[in-house]
Design a protein around this motif. Structure first.
Motif, PDB file in Angstrom:
ATOM      1  N   SER A 179       0.827  -1.210   0.000  1.00 24.30           N
ATOM      2  CA  SER A 179       0.000   0.000   0.000  1.00 24.30           C
ATOM      3  C   SER A 179       0.859   1.258   0.000  1.00 24.30           C
ATOM      4  N   LEU A 180       1.986   1.238   0.722  1.00 27.20           N
ATOM      5  CA  LEU A 180       2.859   2.412   0.757  1.00 27.20           C
ATOM      6  C   LEU A 180       3.530   2.629  -0.589  1.00 27.20           C
ATOM      7  N   VAL A 181       4.105   1.569  -1.157  1.00 30.84           N
ATOM      8  CA  VAL A 181       4.790   1.721  -2.443  1.00 30.84           C
ATOM      9  C   VAL A 181       3.808   2.183  -3.512  1.00 30.84           C
ATOM     10  N   ASN A 182       2.600   1.628  -3.512  1.00 26.63           N
ATOM     11  CA  ASN A 182       1.593   2.067  -4.474  1.00 26.63           C
ATOM     12  C   ASN A 182       1.256   3.535  -4.289  1.00 26.63           C
ATOM     13  N   ALA A 183       1.103   3.961  -3.030  1.00 31.50           N
ATOM     14  CA  ALA A 183       0.779   5.362  -2.761  1.00 31.50           C
ATOM     15  C   ALA A 183       1.917   6.277  -3.202  1.00 31.50           C
ATOM     16  N   MET A 184       3.156   5.841  -2.996  1.00 31.43           N
ATOM     17  CA  MET A 184       4.297   6.669  -3.376  1.00 31.43           C
ATOM     18  C   MET A 184       4.468   6.756  -4.887  1.00 31.43           C
ATOM     19  N   MET A 185       3.856   5.810  -5.628  1.00 35.23           N
ATOM     20  CA  MET A 185       3.919   5.842  -7.084  1.00 35.23           C
ATOM     21  C   MET A 185       2.634   6.369  -7.712  1.00 35.23           C
ATOM     22  N   ASP A 186       1.734   6.908  -6.896  1.00 38.18           N
ATOM     23  CA  ASP A 186       0.488   7.459  -7.420  1.00 38.18           C
ATOM     24  C   ASP A 186       0.785   8.601  -8.393  1.00 38.18           C
ATOM     25  N   LEU A 187       0.071   8.612  -9.520  1.00 42.50           N
ATOM     26  CA  LEU A 187       0.335   9.601 -10.563  1.00 42.50           C
ATOM     27  C   LEU A 187       0.046  11.028 -10.120  1.00 42.50           C
ATOM     28  N   GLN A 188      -0.817  11.197  -9.122  1.00 41.03           N
ATOM     29  CA  GLN A 188      -1.228  12.532  -8.696  1.00 41.03           C
ATOM     30  C   GLN A 188      -0.571  12.992  -7.397  1.00 41.03           C
ATOM     31  N   GLU A 189      -0.297  12.062  -6.476  1.00 39.23           N
ATOM     32  CA  GLU A 189       0.147  12.461  -5.141  1.00 39.23           C
ATOM     33  C   GLU A 189       1.358  11.690  -4.627  1.00 39.23           C
ATOM     34  N   GLY A 190       1.927  10.813  -5.415  1.00 41.18           N
ATOM     35  CA  GLY A 190       3.015   9.974  -4.933  1.00 41.18           C
ATOM     36  C   GLY A 190       4.354  10.691  -4.897  1.00 41.18           C
ATOM     37  N   ALA A 191       5.046  10.608  -3.762  1.00 42.75           N
ATOM     38  CA  ALA A 191       6.337  11.286  -3.623  1.00 42.75           C
ATOM     39  C   ALA A 191       7.364  10.757  -4.613  1.00 42.75           C
ATOM     40  N   LEU A 192       7.388   9.448  -4.829  1.00 46.84           N
ATOM     41  CA  LEU A 192       8.352   8.886  -5.770  1.00 46.84           C
ATOM     42  C   LEU A 192       8.026   9.287  -7.202  1.00 46.84           C
ATOM     43  N   MET A 193       6.759   9.214  -7.555  1.00 44.41           N
ATOM     44  CA  MET A 193       6.361   9.545  -8.922  1.00 44.41           C
ATOM     45  C   MET A 193       6.623  11.014  -9.236  1.00 44.41           C
ATOM     46  N   LEU A 194       6.320  11.900  -8.289  1.00 34.91           N
ATOM     47  CA  LEU A 194       6.371  13.327  -8.579  1.00 34.91           C
ATOM     48  C   LEU A 194       7.736  13.951  -8.297  1.00 34.91           C
ATOM     49  N   LEU A 195       8.483  13.415  -7.339  1.00 34.17           N
ATOM     50  CA  LEU A 195       9.837  13.918  -7.103  1.00 34.17           C
ATOM     51  C   LEU A 195      10.839  13.290  -8.066  1.00 34.17           C
ATOM     52  N   GLY A 196      10.568  12.072  -8.497  1.00 32.45           N
ATOM     53  CA  GLY A 196      11.339  11.449  -9.563  1.00 32.45           C
ATOM     54  C   GLY A 196      12.747  10.994  -9.248  1.00 32.45           C
ATOM     55  N   PRO A 197      13.015  10.385  -8.077  1.00 35.22           N
ATOM     56  CA  PRO A 197      14.367   9.861  -7.809  1.00 35.22           C
ATOM     57  C   PRO A 197      14.576   8.507  -8.484  1.00 35.22           C
ATOM     58  N   THR A 198      14.570   8.507  -9.807  1.00 29.79           N
ATOM     59  CA  THR A 198      14.490   7.273 -10.589  1.00 29.79           C
ATOM     60  C   THR A 198      15.834   6.563 -10.686  1.00 29.79           C
ATOM     61  N   MET A 199      15.826   5.261 -10.481  1.00 30.61           N
ATOM     62  CA  MET A 199      17.025   4.459 -10.690  1.00 30.61           C
ATOM     63  C   MET A 199      17.165   4.119 -12.167  1.00 30.61           C
ATOM     64  N   ASN A 200      18.384   4.212 -12.675  1.00 26.68           N
ATOM     65  CA  ASN A 200      18.671   3.832 -14.047  1.00 26.68           C
ATOM     66  C   ASN A 200      18.600   2.315 -14.194  1.00 26.68           C
ATOM     67  N   ALA A 201      18.027   1.843 -15.288  1.00 30.77           N
ATOM     68  CA  ALA A 201      17.872   0.402 -15.495  1.00 30.77           C
ATOM     69  C   ALA A 201      19.216  -0.319 -15.536  1.00 30.77           C
ATOM     70  N   LYS A 202      20.241   0.339 -16.063  1.00 31.96           N
ATOM     71  CA  LYS A 202      21.558  -0.303 -16.117  1.00 31.96           C
ATOM     72  C   LYS A 202      22.137  -0.475 -14.711  1.00 31.96           C
ATOM     73  N   VAL A 203      21.866   0.496 -13.833  1.00 29.78           N
ATOM     74  CA  VAL A 203      22.285   0.373 -12.437  1.00 29.78           C
ATOM     75  C   VAL A 203      21.532  -0.767 -11.764  1.00 29.78           C
ATOM     76  N   ALA A 204      20.229  -0.864 -12.032  1.00 28.02           N
ATOM     77  CA  ALA A 204      19.429  -1.945 -11.446  1.00 28.02           C
ATOM     78  C   ALA A 204      19.973  -3.311 -11.855  1.00 28.02           C
ATOM     79  N   PHE A 205      20.363  -3.444 -13.111  1.00 27.43           N
ATOM     80  CA  PHE A 205      20.936  -4.707 -13.572  1.00 27.43           C
ATOM     81  C   PHE A 205      22.230  -5.016 -12.826  1.00 27.43           C
ATOM     82  N   GLU A 206      23.111  -4.015 -12.715  1.00 26.79           N
ATOM     83  CA  GLU A 206      24.378  -4.216 -12.000  1.00 26.79           C
ATOM     84  C   GLU A 206      24.131  -4.693 -10.571  1.00 26.79           C
ATOM     85  N   LEU A 207      23.197  -4.053  -9.888  1.00 30.17           N
ATOM     86  CA  LEU A 207      22.925  -4.410  -8.498  1.00 30.17           C
ATOM     87  C   LEU A 207      22.313  -5.799  -8.390  1.00 30.17           C
TER      88      LEU A 207
END
Length: 464
Positions: A270-298
């Protein structure tokens, strides 16, 4: 990319609610209502959980998952775009994506592995540890809210809570001795406190948090317990002890190479979904996005995290014991005389030791600097650098580096002395080779002490 088999009790659902608990769907005994396999049970051992979660195949059958490096994703029919934004379609409903700031297949796969590691329903990986911490606090606390925090925290987190958030959003924080239940309860403001925030092992003093007690206090107040587990992946699983959210600077032990900046948020779906909400999510709207190549490395480094943590812990425990026998003032939770040794034994996952961090208190910053100078430049025991979790030993004087954001009086209350040297114990080279280098550096310090007794008269750091 092929479907990712999750280890935690979640399946992905829609673009607006990509993480969904099994309880949200009826089951016929062989799978969920949509015909997909039932999510696997959570494993008690983090290594077993990681192994169960990691089962991706590359696009053409490769043994490693593919990297989806696209920023944006195409659709084959015009109406598909509308259905994506309405939530009818998404990563697990048609294997469709919109934009990588929202969800990316490679980053999503790493998130499932992080959720398995911490035993949470879901996880989202970010561009840095501080972006994970700040996004969680902004989502959970809100403007004008209140946080009860440990008085001994990483300097950046302390500055976020004491300076930035009060200025930016009116958030207020009360810093307390997190080991004192009465003090934590007294700091709670009824109706205002939204989060209790601690580190599993405090940075840099290595106090071990009583997570079950803090969870009770937080939940009694209607607040969430957020725990930074950066120092102790594998060693402690805060979510299994009552924490609501676990955050990581993935740059450290999880990465292991001192070459990647990344973070993670592990918690309820529920928290992760709320943080990715298109209108009010902190992650979606602040945009601290991980690069896909970094995700693969990790993702490629996670399978050997258990082995790395075991060796970090083994060497740190041995060094701490030998340092203590030399008369040094050393702090390491794996030592029987550490004030929180029994607590760590009670909450730790068996088989991973007490972690790879230790502290040596040299009394003054001058002594700390002289020791580190010899350890790096004379004997090559380690490197003077901030950060931790590297295969080489890293060391820094916390009061003048990673805790320097804290005012001197706050550092004193937190037990951070001017001469406290924080060491992240590496595993490169043999243990005996590195220990000989440490002893030689210390011997040079003792020789200097004998040659200049007035310089070291204020506080002894070693029995001579």
């Amino acid at each position: 990319m092929a479907h990712v088999m999750a280890a935690s009790e979640l399946v992905t659902a829609t673009i607006k609610r990509p993480f969904q608990n099994d309880d949200d769907n009826s089951s016929n005994g062989n799978g969920n209502a949509d015909g997909k396999p039932k999510a696997r049970r959570r494993e008690a051992d983090p290594a077993a959980a990681l192994a169960a979660a990691r089962h991706e195949f590359g696009e053409h059958g490769g043994v490693n998952m593919s990297i989806e490096a696209s920023a944006t994703f195409t659709v084959m029919e015009p109406d598909t775009m509308r259905r994506l934004f309405s939530g009818e379609l998404g990563p697990e409903r048609g294997d469709l994506y919109i934009y990588s700031r929202h969800f990316n297949p490679t980053v999503l796969a790493l998130g499932r592995q992080m959720a398995a590691l911490e035993g949470t329903e879901a996880a989202y990986c970010t561009a840095s540890g501080m972006s994970a911490i700040s996004s969680v606090l902004m989502q959970l606390v809100g403007a004008g809210g209140h946080v009860v925090a440990s008085r001994c925290l990483y300097g950046g987190t302390h500055a976020l809570l004491s300076r930035f958030l009060p200025r930016a959003s009116g958030v207020r924080a009360t810093f307390v001795d997190a080991d004192d239940e009465a003090a934590v309860r007294a700091a709670v403001r009824p109706g205002e406190t939204r989060v209790v925030y601690v580190e599993t092992m405090s940075n840099p003093t290595l106090a071990v948090a009583d997570i079950p007690m803090l969870a009770r206090v937080a939940h009694d107040a209607g607040a969430k317990l957020v725990v930074d587990n950066t120092f102790t992946p594998m060693v402690v699983s805060p979510a299994r002890l009552g924490a609501d959210v676990v955050v990581h600077s993935v740059s450290k032990f999880i990465s292991g190479g001192a070459d990647i900046i990344a973070g993670a948020i592990c918690g309820p779906a529920s928290l992760v979904n709320a943080m990715m909400d298109l209108q009010e999510g902190a992650l979606m709207l602040l945009g601290p996005t991980m690069n896909a190549k970094v995700a693969f490395e990790l993702s490629e480094r996670l399978p050997h995290l258990p082995l790395r943590m075991q060796e970090h812990s083994r060497r740190a425990a041995e060094y701490a014991s030998r340092m203590r026998r030399l008369g040094l003032r050393v702090a390491y939770p794996g030592l029987p005389d550490h004030p929180h040794h029994a607590r760590l034994l009670a909450i730790a996952n068996p088989g991973y030791g007490a972690g790879g961090m230790l502290c040596v208190d040299m009394g003054t910053e001058d002594r700390a600097n002289r020791l580190m100078h010899h350890l790096q430049n004379t004997t090559r025991f380690g490197l003077m650098a901030v950060s931790l979790g590297y295969y080489e030993t890293l060391m820094s004087c916390s009061g003048s580096s990673t805790s320097s954001e804290m005012p001197p009086e706050d550092r004193a209350r937190a037990g951070i002395s001017p001469g406290l040297v924080r060491m992240s114990v590496g595993y490169n080279g043999t243990l005996e080779q590195r220990w000989a280098q440490f002893e030689r550096a210390l011997s040079l310090m003792q020789q200097q002490q004998q040659q200049h007794p007035d310089r070291d008269a204020a506080a002894k750091y070693c029995k001579v």
